[in-house]
Design a protein around this motif. Structure first.
Motif, mmCIF file in Angstrom:
data_model
loop_
_atom_site.group_PDB
_atom_site.id
_atom_site.type_symbol
_atom_site.label_atom_id
_atom_site.label_comp_id
_atom_site.label_asym_id
_atom_site.label_seq_id
_atom_site.Cartn_x
_atom_site.Cartn_y
_atom_site.Cartn_z
ATOM 1 N N ARG A 26 5.722 -14.892 -4.700
ATOM 2 C CA ARG A 26 4.671 -14.314 -3.858
ATOM 3 C C ARG A 26 3.556 -13.673 -4.679
ATOM 4 N N ALA A 27 3.925 -12.990 -5.747
ATOM 5 C CA ALA A 27 2.943 -12.166 -6.466
ATOM 6 C C ALA A 27 1.993 -12.989 -7.326
ATOM 7 N N ARG A 28 2.475 -14.088 -7.901
ATOM 8 C CA ARG A 28 1.657 -14.919 -8.789
ATOM 9 C C ARG A 28 0.903 -14.034 -9.790
ATOM 10 N N LEU A 29 1.668 -13.347 -10.607
ATOM 11 C CA LEU A 29 1.116 -12.354 -11.523
ATOM 12 C C LEU A 29 0.110 -12.947 -12.502
ATOM 13 N N GLU A 30 0.296 -14.209 -12.864
ATOM 14 C CA GLU A 30 -0.602 -14.814 -13.844
ATOM 15 C C GLU A 30 -2.038 -14.930 -13.330
ATOM 16 N N ASP A 31 -2.203 -14.971 -12.003
ATOM 17 C CA ASP A 31 -3.552 -15.088 -11.459
ATOM 18 C C ASP A 31 -4.404 -13.870 -11.792
ATOM 19 N N THR A 32 -3.765 -12.714 -11.860
ATOM 20 C CA THR A 32 -4.493 -11.470 -12.149
ATOM 21 C C THR A 32 -4.335 -11.026 -13.591
ATOM 22 N N TYR A 33 -3.149 -11.213 -14.149
ATOM 23 C CA TYR A 33 -2.839 -10.632 -15.461
ATOM 24 C C TYR A 33 -2.740 -11.656 -16.585
ATOM 25 N N GLY A 34 -2.991 -12.924 -16.286
ATOM 26 C CA GLY A 34 -3.034 -13.932 -17.325
ATOM 27 C C GLY A 34 -1.703 -14.636 -17.557
ATOM 28 N N GLU A 35 -1.750 -15.669 -18.411
ATOM 29 C CA GLU A 35 -0.596 -16.531 -18.624
ATOM 30 C C GLU A 35 0.607 -15.803 -19.223
ATOM 31 N N LEU A 36 0.364 -14.680 -19.912
ATOM 32 C CA LEU A 36 1.496 -13.920 -20.440
ATOM 33 C C LEU A 36 2.360 -13.349 -19.320
ATOM 34 N N HIS A 37 1.843 -13.379 -18.092
ATOM 35 C CA HIS A 37 2.616 -12.907 -16.946
ATOM 36 C C HIS A 37 3.011 -14.057 -16.019
ATOM 37 N N ALA A 38 2.972 -15.284 -16.535
ATOM 38 C CA ALA A 38 3.497 -16.413 -15.771
ATOM 39 C C ALA A 38 4.990 -16.196 -15.527
ATOM 40 N N SER A 39 5.504 -16.796 -14.473
ATOM 41 C CA SER A 39 6.881 -16.527 -14.047
ATOM 42 C C SER A 39 7.905 -16.762 -15.150
ATOM 43 N N ASP A 40 7.739 -17.848 -15.908
ATOM 44 C CA ASP A 40 8.714 -18.131 -16.971
ATOM 45 C C ASP A 40 8.713 -17.041 -18.034
ATOM 46 N N ARG A 41 7.515 -16.538 -18.358
ATOM 47 C CA ARG A 41 7.432 -15.488 -19.374
ATOM 48 C C ARG A 41 8.047 -14.190 -18.856
ATOM 49 N N VAL A 42 7.820 -13.883 -17.585
ATOM 50 C CA VAL A 42 8.411 -12.678 -16.997
ATOM 51 C C VAL A 42 9.923 -12.799 -16.962
ATOM 52 N N ARG A 43 10.433 -13.987 -16.620
ATOM 53 C CA ARG A 43 11.882 -14.188 -16.608
ATOM 54 C C ARG A 43 12.478 -13.955 -17.996
ATOM 55 N N GLU A 44 11.788 -14.395 -19.038
ATOM 56 C CA GLU A 44 12.269 -14.158 -20.400
ATOM 57 C C GLU A 44 12.385 -12.667 -20.683
ATOM 58 N N ARG A 45 11.371 -11.920 -20.275
ATOM 59 C CA ARG A 45 11.400 -10.469 -20.527
ATOM 60 C C ARG A 45 12.459 -9.783 -19.668
ATOM 61 N N ILE A 46 12.692 -10.310 -18.469
ATOM 62 C CA ILE A 46 13.760 -9.763 -17.626
ATOM 63 C C ILE A 46 15.113 -9.957 -18.313
ATOM 64 N N ALA A 47 15.336 -11.143 -18.865
ATOM 65 C CA ALA A 47 16.601 -11.412 -19.555
ATOM 66 C C ALA A 47 16.789 -10.471 -20.739
ATOM 67 N N GLN A 48 15.738 -10.236 -21.500
ATOM 68 C CA GLN A 48 15.817 -9.319 -22.634
ATOM 69 C C GLN A 48 16.101 -7.897 -22.163
ATOM 70 N N THR A 49 15.458 -7.505 -21.053
ATOM 71 C CA THR A 49 15.642 -6.156 -20.513
ATOM 72 C C THR A 49 17.071 -5.948 -20.042
ATOM 73 N N ARG A 50 17.653 -6.966 -19.440
ATOM 74 C CA ARG A 50 19.023 -6.839 -18.946
ATOM 75 C C ARG A 50 20.022 -6.708 -20.080
ATOM 76 N N VAL A 51 19.697 -7.236 -21.239
ATOM 77 C CA VAL A 51 20.574 -7.102 -22.404
ATOM 78 C C VAL A 51 20.459 -5.705 -23.011
ATOM 79 N N SER A 52 19.241 -5.244 -23.212
ATOM 80 C CA SER A 52 19.023 -3.959 -23.894
ATOM 81 C C SER A 52 19.135 -2.765 -22.950
ATOM 82 N N GLY A 53 18.834 -2.997 -21.663
ATOM 83 C CA GLY A 53 18.835 -1.898 -20.688
ATOM 84 C C GLY A 53 17.468 -1.293 -20.482
#
Length: 265
Positions: free
Chosen positions: A160-187
């Motif tokens: 729904r949010a389509r973050l890349e439209d406002t915040y650029g390709e670094l916030h494309a869904s795949d990139r956000v998912r990568e950061r989510i995975a890293q966050t879940r590991v480190s806390g």
């Protein structure tokens, strides 16, 4: 931005748009752009809310949140406001790290910055300030809250949010998912200059009584102060602080439940 079609939704969207421009205020056109609504619609809404005290207007014609919102917020504070508990934790983070420390609350699919405390380091990041809003997944507070949500909620939000439209390709869904995975590991979440180059941030989630991520603590500073070795130290401090605040919130609500009303004579 998907504009709401019903009146209450448009009122809420307009008020949130005004809030993003506090304390300086915004023109009607600026509010309309932020809200994703037409200027005539926003002007009608702002004018109607002015009569009810929900908005205010300066002599220069800039719109602000109105005094009635303050009164309503004061009435609701006993149920929702945990900033009193967070003040000491945010201050401790700023003193211990030397960075700017923040406390943000989740509001729907956004985070709202409620508290800021600057540390001793003379060079500061000004990406965050009290009142600023970001979608979940943007900035370290929004990322750490999103990372602690169930996967179906994460995927629904990203679609729904389509973050890349406002915040650029670094916030494309795949990139956000990568950061989510890293966050879940480190806390804790890491924002390596994704909003403003050279301005880094880290965040940890604070949970409500149902174990849901409702708030976040975060720190921001310049890149060279977030070396890999120091990130481990800062992450531990953030997680410890978030755990402490989660406990404080739970204890306060437990005390509130045990209070019984005085019997009438």
């Amino acid at each position: 931005m998907n504009s709401p079609v019903h009146l209450v939704g448009r009122v809420g969207t307009t008020l949130r748009a005004v809030a993003t421009h506090e304390p300086g205020g915004a023109t009607t056109s600026e509010v309309a752009r932020t809200a994703g609504l037409s200027r005539p619609t926003v002007h009608r809404l702002l004018t109607s809310m002015l009569e009810e005290g929900l908005t205010d207007r300066t002599r220069e014609g800039r719109w602000l949140l109105g005094p009635e919102l303050y009164l309503l917020g004061t009435s609701a504070a006993t149920r929702y406001d945990v900033t009193e508990l967070a003040h000491s934790v945010v201050r401790h983070l700023a003193i211990a790290t030397g960075e700017s420390a923040f406390f943000s609350a989740r509001r729907g699919n956004e985070t709202v910055c409620l508290l800021r405390e600057d540390g001793s380091h003379p060079i500061r990041s000004h990406v965050l300030h009290e009142g600023i809003r970001f979608p979940l997944g943007v900035a370290s507070a929004g990322l750490v809250i999103l990372a602690h949500l169930p996967d179906p909620e994460v995927e629904d939000h990203l679609a729904r949010a389509r973050l890349e439209d406002t915040y650029g390709e670094l916030h494309a869904s795949d990139r956000v998912r990568e950061r989510i995975a890293q966050t879940r590991v480190s806390g804790y979440a890491l924002n390596p200059g994704l909003l403003v180059a050279g301005s880094w941030g880290m965040g940890a989630a604070v949970f409500d009584e149902d174990g849901r991520p409702a708030w976040a603590l975060s720190i921001t500073g310049i890149e060279h102060r977030f070396s890999e070795d120091r990130r481990a130290e800062l992450g531990t401090l953030l997680l410890d602080s978030a755990h402490r605040l989660t406990g404080d919130v739970g204890r306060r609500r437990d005390r509130a439940r045990t209070r019984t009303p005085r019997s009438r004579a």
